[in-house]
Design an enzyme around this catalytic site. Structure first.
Site, short mmCIF file in Angstrom:
data_model
loop_
_atom_site.label_atom_id
_atom_site.label_comp_id
_atom_site.label_asym_id
_atom_site.label_seq_id
_atom_site.Cartn_x
_atom_site.Cartn_y
_atom_site.Cartn_z
N ASN A 13 4.26 10.18 1.97
CA ASN A 13 3.09 9.87 1.78
C ASN A 13 1.98 10.68 2.64
OD1 ASN A 13 2.41 8.01 -0.46
ND2 ASN A 13 3.98 7.11 0.70
N ARG B 254 2.31 -8.03 21.21
CA ARG B 254 1.98 -7.40 20.04
C ARG B 254 0.67 -6.90 20.21
NH1 ARG B 254 4.23 -7.20 14.94
NH2 ARG B 254 6.03 -8.43 14.75
N ARG C 25 5.13 -1.89 11.00
CA ARG C 25 4.96 -3.10 11.99
C ARG C 25 3.71 -3.94 11.58
NH1 ARG C 25 8.57 -3.88 15.24
NH2 ARG C 25 7.56 -5.08 16.66
N ASN D 112 -3.94 1.06 3.51
CA ASN D 112 -2.47 0.79 3.53
C ASN D 112 -2.35 1.16 2.08
OD1 ASN D 112 0.15 0.37 3.88
ND2 ASN D 112 0.06 -1.61 3.11
N HIS E 297 1.08 0.41 -0.73
CA HIS E 297 1.92 -0.58 -1.03
C HIS E 297 2.56 -0.40 -2.31
CE1 HIS E 297 4.17 -4.19 -0.52
NE2 HIS E 297 3.59 -4.74 -1.95
N GLU F 80 2.32 7.06 -5.89
CA GLU F 80 1.97 7.00 -4.25
C GLU F 80 1.13 8.37 -3.79
OE1 GLU F 80 4.26 4.91 -1.34
OE2 GLU F 80 5.56 3.76 -3.24
C1 GRF Z 1 6.44 3.96 0.68
O1 GRF Z 1 7.00 3.53 -0.31
C2 GRF Z 1 5.11 3.18 0.96
O2 GRF Z 1 4.65 2.57 -0.10
C3 GRF Z 1 5.94 1.96 1.79
O3 GRF Z 1 6.66 2.71 2.55
C4 GRF Z 1 7.29 3.89 1.96
C5 GRF Z 1 6.96 4.92 2.86
O4 GRF Z 1 7.57 6.11 2.49
N1 GRF Z 1 4.80 1.16 2.60
P1 GRF Z 1 7.27 7.52 3.07
O5 GRF Z 1 7.31 7.31 4.79
O6 GRF Z 1 5.64 7.64 2.92
O7 GRF Z 1 7.90 8.52 2.52
#
Ligand code: GRF
Length: 204
Positions: free
Chosen positions: A16, A68, A94, A110, A112, A177
């Protein structure tokens, strides 16, 4: 146009992150990836970011033990040192405390891998298959203290196909994504979607 300075926070491969870097290479994109920050020193994404000529930083969580907030103060200092405007979590593994989330409220996104509010948390593809879903997808949302619960900026879905495994479904969702994260960041960086507006839209 003043481009927003974005930090992408990763823990792993960073696909991503790469999609965001590629989108931000367009001259009319309203954001630049100014920093890639990982809590994992060996994250594969760090190497990819360096190859793309992007500044990188590592804030390893381990030396902070259970503290944390001390870890997050170090994150926060690094972000400020790089004059970051917006934070994109992209596979950052995290959980963040309300202290940090509140500091970056309205300025942190974020991604998801599920159609929120369905399937918060981990193993979303396995759970979608087990639940017999006909469609599955991905969501970009503002980060709020409650995990995977912030107002939605964008989401899109794909069909679940007969014979799908966790891997085949994950690959189909990953394409979503990579498409929606750059679109969502554009909307937020241009000020066309704000936390307040997304909150109103989510509540209806
Ligand atoms: C993705 O599927 C994202 O949605 C999730 O963790 C994965 C990360 O993949 N939170 P990358 O590191 O972006 O390839």
């Amino acid at each position: 146009m003043t481009r927003k300075r974005v930090a992408v926070l990763i823990s792993g491969r960073g696909s991503n992150m790469t999609a965001l870097i590629e989108a931000a290479a367009a001259p009319d994109y309203p954001a630049q990836i100014a920093l890639v920050l990982s809590n994992e020193p060996d994250a594969a994404g760090l190497g990819r970011a360096r190859l793309a000529g992007i500044a990188t930083a590592v804030v390893d969580h381990r030396p902070f033990g259970q503290d944390r907030e001390a870890f997050e103060r170090a994150l926060d200092e690094t972000l400020h040192a790089h004059r970051i405007d917006l934070v994109c979590l992209a596979g950052f593994m995290r959980l963040l405390t309300p202290w940090f989330v509140t500091r970056w409220s309205g300025r942190m996104l974020n991604i998801h891998p599920a159609l929120l509010p369905q399937f918060k948390g981990l193993h979303t593809h396995r759970r979608a298959l087990e639940a017999g879903m006909q469609r599955h997808g991905a969501t970009v949302h503002f980060v709020v203290p409650e995990m995977d619960s912030g107002p939605i900026v964008l989401q899109d879905s794909v069909p679940v196909r007969e014979g799908d495994t966790e891997q085949t479904l994950a690959a189909r969702v990953l394409e979503v994504e990579h498409r929606i994260y750059p679109q969502a960041l554009r909307l937020v960086a241009e000020g066309r979607v704000t936390l307040a507006a997304a909150t109103t839209a989510t509540r209806g």
